[in-house]
Design an enzyme around this catalytic site. Structure first.
Site, PDB file in Angstrom:
ATOM      1  N   LYS A 119       0.834  -1.216   0.000  1.00 59.11           N
ATOM      2  CA  LYS A 119       0.000   0.000   0.000  1.00 59.11           C
ATOM      3  C   LYS A 119       0.862   1.257   0.000  1.00 59.11           C
ATOM      4  O   LYS A 119       0.481   2.283  -0.578  1.00 59.11           O
ATOM      5  CB  LYS A 119      -0.957   0.009   1.205  1.00 59.11           C
ATOM      6  N   GLY A 144      -0.184 -14.194 -13.215  1.00 57.95           N
ATOM      7  CA  GLY A 144      -1.285 -14.264 -12.255  1.00 57.95           C
ATOM      8  C   GLY A 144      -2.003 -12.938 -12.107  1.00 57.95           C
ATOM      9  O   GLY A 144      -1.420 -11.957 -11.635  1.00 57.95           O
ATOM     10  N   ALA A 145      -3.278 -12.912 -12.565  1.00 56.20           N
ATOM     11  CA  ALA A 145      -4.077 -11.680 -12.415  1.00 56.20           C
ATOM     12  C   ALA A 145      -4.951 -11.781 -11.179  1.00 56.20           C
ATOM     13  O   ALA A 145      -6.155 -11.522 -11.223  1.00 56.20           O
ATOM     14  CB  ALA A 145      -4.933 -11.447 -13.666  1.00 56.20           C
ATOM     15  N   VAL A 149      -5.316 -10.704  -6.901  1.00 54.45           N
ATOM     16  CA  VAL A 149      -5.264  -9.412  -6.204  1.00 54.45           C
ATOM     17  C   VAL A 149      -3.831  -8.880  -6.160  1.00 54.45           C
ATOM     18  O   VAL A 149      -3.568  -7.723  -6.512  1.00 54.45           O
ATOM     19  CB  VAL A 149      -5.829  -9.566  -4.773  1.00 54.45           C
ATOM     20  N   VAL A 192       1.313 -19.605 -18.615  1.00 53.23           N
ATOM     21  CA  VAL A 192       2.764 -19.576 -18.802  1.00 53.23           C
ATOM     22  C   VAL A 192       3.304 -20.994 -18.661  1.00 53.23           C
ATOM     23  O   VAL A 192       3.021 -21.684 -17.679  1.00 53.23           O
ATOM     24  CB  VAL A 192       3.422 -18.627 -17.778  1.00 53.23           C
ATOM     25  N   GLY A 198      -0.388 -17.131  -6.393  1.00 52.92           N
ATOM     26  CA  GLY A 198      -1.082 -17.562  -5.180  1.00 52.92           C
ATOM     27  C   GLY A 198      -0.107 -17.882  -4.064  1.00 52.92           C
ATOM     28  O   GLY A 198       1.121 -17.808  -4.240  1.00 52.92           O
ATOM     29  N   ARG A 199      -0.667 -18.214  -2.902  1.00 53.48           N
ATOM     30  CA  ARG A 199       0.143 -18.507  -1.724  1.00 53.48           C
ATOM     31  C   ARG A 199      -0.283 -19.847  -1.143  1.00 53.48           C
ATOM     32  O   ARG A 199      -1.408 -20.290  -1.363  1.00 53.48           O
ATOM     33  CB  ARG A 199      -0.029 -17.381  -0.686  1.00 53.48           C
ATOM     34  N   HIS A 249     -24.780  15.134   2.634  1.00 52.61           N
ATOM     35  CA  HIS A 249     -24.483  15.716   1.315  1.00 52.61           C
ATOM     36  C   HIS A 249     -23.444  16.816   1.471  1.00 52.61           C
ATOM     37  O   HIS A 249     -23.545  17.615   2.401  1.00 52.61           O
ATOM     38  CB  HIS A 249     -25.764  16.306   0.721  1.00 52.61           C
TER      39      HIS A 249
HETATM   40  P1  FAD Z   1       1.531 -14.188   8.335  1.00 50.08           P
HETATM   41  O1  FAD Z   1       1.289 -12.750   8.225  1.00 50.08           O
HETATM   42  O2  FAD Z   1       2.137 -14.892   7.165  1.00 50.08           O
HETATM   43  O3  FAD Z   1       2.444 -14.383   9.623  1.00 50.08           O
HETATM   44  C1  FAD Z   1       2.947 -15.609  10.011  1.00 50.08           C
HETATM   45  C2  FAD Z   1       4.256 -15.397  10.710  1.00 50.08           C
HETATM   46  O4  FAD Z   1       4.622 -16.626  11.327  1.00 50.08           O
HETATM   47  C3  FAD Z   1       5.405 -15.046   9.778  1.00 50.08           C
HETATM   48  O5  FAD Z   1       5.979 -13.823  10.133  1.00 50.08           O
HETATM   49  C4  FAD Z   1       6.405 -16.192   9.938  1.00 50.08           C
HETATM   50  O6  FAD Z   1       7.748 -15.749   9.983  1.00 50.08           O
HETATM   51  C5  FAD Z   1       6.020 -16.763  11.287  1.00 50.08           C
HETATM   52  N1  FAD Z   1       6.329 -18.185  11.417  1.00 50.08           N
HETATM   53  C6  FAD Z   1       6.018 -19.180  10.549  1.00 50.08           C
HETATM   54  N2  FAD Z   1       6.391 -20.369  11.042  1.00 50.08           N
HETATM   55  C7  FAD Z   1       6.950 -20.119  12.247  1.00 50.08           C
HETATM   56  C8  FAD Z   1       7.530 -20.939  13.243  1.00 50.08           C
HETATM   57  N3  FAD Z   1       7.577 -22.272  13.111  1.00 50.08           N
HETATM   58  N4  FAD Z   1       8.044 -20.351  14.351  1.00 50.08           N
HETATM   59  C9  FAD Z   1       7.982 -18.999  14.499  1.00 50.08           C
HETATM   60  N5  FAD Z   1       7.437 -18.177  13.595  1.00 50.08           N
HETATM   61  C10 FAD Z   1       6.926 -18.737  12.492  1.00 50.08           C
HETATM   62  N6  FAD Z   1      -4.217  -9.012   3.151  1.00 50.08           N
HETATM   63  C11 FAD Z   1      -5.140  -8.065   3.392  1.00 50.08           C
HETATM   64  O7  FAD Z   1      -6.069  -8.304   4.163  1.00 50.08           O
HETATM   65  N7  FAD Z   1      -5.062  -6.830   2.801  1.00 50.08           N
HETATM   66  C12 FAD Z   1      -4.075  -6.530   1.933  1.00 50.08           C
HETATM   67  O8  FAD Z   1      -4.027  -5.414   1.407  1.00 50.08           O
HETATM   68  C13 FAD Z   1      -3.090  -7.503   1.646  1.00 50.08           C
HETATM   69  N8  FAD Z   1      -2.077  -7.238   0.804  1.00 50.08           N
HETATM   70  C14 FAD Z   1      -1.122  -8.175   0.582  1.00 50.08           C
HETATM   71  C15 FAD Z   1      -0.081  -7.871  -0.293  1.00 50.08           C
HETATM   72  C16 FAD Z   1       0.917  -8.786  -0.534  1.00 50.08           C
HETATM   73  C17 FAD Z   1       2.042  -8.439  -1.470  1.00 50.08           C
HETATM   74  C18 FAD Z   1       0.885 -10.056   0.139  1.00 50.08           C
HETATM   75  C19 FAD Z   1       1.973 -11.060  -0.080  1.00 50.08           C
HETATM   76  C20 FAD Z   1      -0.147 -10.364   1.003  1.00 50.08           C
HETATM   77  C21 FAD Z   1      -1.170  -9.435   1.230  1.00 50.08           C
HETATM   78  N9  FAD Z   1      -2.240  -9.709   2.083  1.00 50.08           N
HETATM   79  C22 FAD Z   1      -3.201  -8.765   2.298  1.00 50.08           C
HETATM   80  C23 FAD Z   1      -2.380 -11.010   2.759  1.00 50.08           C
HETATM   81  C24 FAD Z   1      -1.928 -10.904   4.220  1.00 50.08           C
HETATM   82  O9  FAD Z   1      -0.587 -10.489   4.260  1.00 50.08           O
HETATM   83  C25 FAD Z   1      -2.097 -12.246   4.907  1.00 50.08           C
HETATM   84  O10 FAD Z   1      -3.424 -12.706   4.743  1.00 50.08           O
HETATM   85  C26 FAD Z   1      -1.794 -12.136   6.391  1.00 50.08           C
HETATM   86  O11 FAD Z   1      -0.483 -11.691   6.603  1.00 50.08           O
HETATM   87  C27 FAD Z   1      -1.999 -13.482   7.082  1.00 50.08           C
HETATM   88  O12 FAD Z   1      -1.712 -13.356   8.424  1.00 50.08           O
HETATM   89  P2  FAD Z   1      -1.206 -14.591   9.299  1.00 50.08           P
HETATM   90  O13 FAD Z   1      -1.049 -14.061  10.678  1.00 50.08           O
HETATM   91  O14 FAD Z   1      -2.082 -15.759   9.085  1.00 50.08           O
HETATM   92  O15 FAD Z   1       0.199 -15.004   8.682  1.00 50.08           O
HETATM   93  P1  AMP Z   2      -4.429 -15.549  -6.526  1.00 48.10           P
HETATM   94  O1  AMP Z   2      -4.479 -16.997  -6.113  1.00 48.10           O
HETATM   95  O2  AMP Z   2      -5.713 -14.805  -6.352  1.00 48.10           O
HETATM   96  O3  AMP Z   2      -3.244 -14.818  -5.950  1.00 48.10           O
HETATM   97  O4  AMP Z   2      -4.210 -15.546  -8.105  1.00 48.10           O
HETATM   98  C1  AMP Z   2      -3.193 -16.251  -8.736  1.00 48.10           C
HETATM   99  C2  AMP Z   2      -3.590 -16.400 -10.205  1.00 48.10           C
HETATM  100  O5  AMP Z   2      -2.497 -16.952 -10.945  1.00 48.10           O
HETATM  101  C3  AMP Z   2      -4.767 -17.359 -10.434  1.00 48.10           C
HETATM  102  O6  AMP Z   2      -5.818 -16.644 -11.026  1.00 48.10           O
HETATM  103  C4  AMP Z   2      -4.198 -18.428 -11.363  1.00 48.10           C
HETATM  104  O7  AMP Z   2      -5.131 -18.830 -12.347  1.00 48.10           O
HETATM  105  C5  AMP Z   2      -3.007 -17.731 -11.997  1.00 48.10           C
HETATM  106  N1  AMP Z   2      -1.973 -18.673 -12.486  1.00 48.10           N
HETATM  107  C6  AMP Z   2      -1.444 -19.739 -11.833  1.00 48.10           C
HETATM  108  N2  AMP Z   2      -0.483 -20.368 -12.596  1.00 48.10           N
HETATM  109  C7  AMP Z   2      -0.405 -19.666 -13.774  1.00 48.10           C
HETATM  110  C8  AMP Z   2       0.388 -19.790 -14.976  1.00 48.10           C
HETATM  111  N3  AMP Z   2       1.328 -20.770 -15.128  1.00 48.10           N
HETATM  112  N4  AMP Z   2       0.186 -18.895 -15.980  1.00 48.10           N
HETATM  113  C9  AMP Z   2      -0.728 -17.896 -15.839  1.00 48.10           C
HETATM  114  N5  AMP Z   2      -1.491 -17.741 -14.746  1.00 48.10           N
HETATM  115  C10 AMP Z   2      -1.356 -18.589 -13.711  1.00 48.10           C
END
Ligand code: FAD
Ligand code: AMP
Length: 478
Positions: free
Chosen positions: A57, A188-189, A191, A245, A278-279, A451
């Site tokens: 952000k 990947g399109a 978020v 891809v 994706g994650r 308004h």
């Molecule tokens: P995480 O934030 O992943 O935290 C888990 C933590 O656990 C990590 O720091 C890791 O180091 C630690 N850990 C893991 N295993 C161990 C272990 N064995 N011992 C000790 N520590 C450990 N979400 C939104 O809602 N709004 C957004 O705008 C948004 N933007 C995003 C942009 C990007 C580029 C990305 C990558 C993600 C975004 N997200 C957003 C998703 C959001 O970051 C996650 O949903 C959120 O961080 C999940 O929180 P969590 O606490 O489950 O895990």
């Molecule tokens: P998200 O899970 O919302 O972060 O989106 C990831 C996106 O990547 C999904 O819409 C998938 O369809 C797309 N994706 C995954 N693998 C491929 C690939 N090899 N080429 C193009 N798009 C992909």
């Protein structure tokens, strides 16, 4: 074995740190184990604060200002001369924001008496947690009454585009480009791909986004998906749908991407490539074999609606478990798990989790789309109203987009709200609150909206569900 803890939280992201703080508020002796080292320093806040929500952000904001300064100020009679951006300054501002927030979490844990244990946590049998400190000192075993697993998620890697941290990066690397790539590919399109693609496009990259699916943002209401695609395309994002891809080749001059689209194999050349496909849940070294925690087929920790795992007293929350990978979902699950441990009968309402895409304009939604509502058997009625005739939106030059409501035609109950437009991520909270209070559309129609505000579009969209918006030629249908 050390003195027992009432609660040990493994992971200090938004899910974990909120759980730890809530536990301490409720009088528990709490430890939060976090192993992350960010830019050389142990750091709380997880993915979200360090490499996710917040830094993305910060860059979205900087890049938006850069673009708006170039293109939007002339209409106000403001001239600037040549506009340039210093990427190093932009990145260091982002880093400062991250530092401030992660430091703030450390203060909050300290102030609440939570022990932040810097290192790795591993759940053993019988709610014993093995803690291995970052400083290399000997592991310790902690006895816990309750454990919350909050280890989050990591980016998915695909063999067809292996991250090399130079030409090919994941979302973390895309927050650190030292210069603006001329040609940027995004796989990947989703978020994250759209947000990061937008950042670098605004800064001057020619951005191509490859999406394997034929549909754009398929989780969105179709009206919202269509408008978003049109808007992002107009801004210059080249979004290639149905484009999977299949290979990538790094050379001295860049990276060649091979993809299949419409049965044909094609190639494209880029300076850099971001992989945003994706994650996945992160369970590496988290669970001993005899810990007894069941995982799903896709590697998530299996939990019930209250985030309880297969082991009594052990909960799992956030990106590690089913549901949308969102920080606010993780946070509320953390609070719910702790309050459940404390004997309170709380429940996260999974039907009202808001989704936001922080493009410009923002895209936000809550509840059911028109298509999902119909598929669930509702007789659906909808209303839509644009920002184009809203006084406040026009006054600030932010008149793109609309608000759409989805409701049940028989009962008038509100089912969903969908917004693309200025401050959509904030405006959509009005729909979330209405859904939580099981509002009818009429409830919204009967309220007085100030308004001139952007929220008047919310009112008009609710009125338009029954054909009675004022600032449109609509005849009341009944
Ligand atoms: P995480 O934030 O992943 O935290 C888990 C933590 O656990 C990590 O720091 C890791 O180091 C630690 N850990 C893991 N295993 C161990 C272990 N064995 N011992 C000790 N520590 C450990 N979400 C939104 O809602 N709004 C957004 O705008 C948004 N933007 C995003 C942009 C990007 C580029 C990305 C990558 C993600 C975004 N997200 C957003 C998703 C959001 O970051 C996650 O949903 C959120 O961080 C999940 O929180 P969590 O606490 O489950 O895990
Ligand atoms: P998200 O899970 O919302 O972060 O989106 C990831 C996106 O990547 C999904 O819409 C998938 O369809 C797309 N994706 C995954 N693998 C491929 C690939 N090899 N080429 C193009 N798009 C992909």
């Amino acid at each position: 074995m050390s003195q027992p803890y009432d609660l040990v939280v493994i992971g200090g992201g938004p899910g974990g740190y909120e759980a730890a703080i809530r536990g301490a508020q409720l009088g528990m002796k709490v430890a939060c184990i976090e192993k992350r080292v960010h830019k050389g320093k142990p750091s709380l806040g997880g993915t979200c604060l360090n490499v996710g929500c917040i830094p993305s952000k910060a860059l979205l904001d900087s890049s938006h200002r850069f673009e708006a300064t170039q293109h939007d100020l002339a209409a106000h009679g403001i001239s600037t001369g040549a506009v340039s951006i210093d990427i190093a300054t932009m990145l260091s501002r982002k880093d400062k924001v991250v530092d401030q927030l992660t430091g703030g979490i450390a203060q909050l844990l300290k102030g609440n008496g939570v022990d932040w244990l810097q290192g790795t946590g591993k759940l053993l049998a019988n709610k014993v947690v093995e803690f291995t400190p970052l400083d290399g000192s000997a592991s310790q075993q902690l006895q816990a009454q309750n454990v919350i697993l909050a280890s989050g998620s990591v980016p998915i890697n695909i063999p067809v585009a292996k991250v090399d941290e130079d030409r090919i990066v994941d979302s973390t690397g895309a927050l650190e480009f030292a210069e603006v790539p001329k040609r940027l590919g995004v796989i990947g399109a989703g978020v994250i791909g759209l947000e990061l693609g937008s950042v670098w496009r605004r800064l001057g990259s020619q951005v191509t986004v490859f999406e394997a699916l034929d549909d754009f943002l398929p989780m969105l209401d179709k009206a919202l998906a269509k408008e978003s695609q049109k808007t992002l395309k107009k801004q210059g994002l080249d979004i290639q749908l149905g484009a999977k891809v299949s290979a990538s080749q790094i050379s001295d001059t860049g990276v060649t991407v091979t993809y299949t689209q419409g049965g044909a194999e094609k190639t494209a050349e880029f300076d850099r490539l971001i992989v945003c496909v994706g994650r996945k849940p992160y369970t590496e070294a988290l669970l001993a074999e005899d810990a007894g925690i069941a995982l799903t087929e896709r590697g998530f920790v299996q939990v019930n609606d209250q985030c309880l795992t297969s082991v009594p007293g052990v909960y799992a929350i956030g990106d590690l478990v089913r549901g949308p990978m969102l920080a606010h979902k993780a946070m509320e699950e953390g609070v719910m798990a702790v309050e459940r441990i404390h004997g309170q009968a709380v429940q996260v309402n999974y039907d009202t989790i808001i989704g936001v895409i922080y493009t410009h304009p923002e895209i936000a939604w809550v509840g059911l789309s028109e298509e999902t509502a119909a598929a669930k058997g509702h007789e659906v009625k909808t209303g839509q109203f644009g920002f184009a005739v809203n006084g406040r939106a026009l006054a600030s030059g932010e008149a793109a987009g609309f608000v759409k409501f989805v409701a049940d035609a028989k009962t008038d109950r509100l089912l969903g709200m969908h917004v693309i437009g200025p401050n959509a991520g904030d405006i959509v909270h009005q729909g979330m609150i209405a859904l939580e209070f099981v509002s009818s559309v009429e409830d919204l129609q009967l309220m007085t909206f100030a308004h001139p505000t952007l929220s008047e579009v919310v009112h008009e969209a609710a009125l338009s569900v029954d054909g009675r918006a004022i600032h449109a030629i609509q005849r009341k249908r009944k």
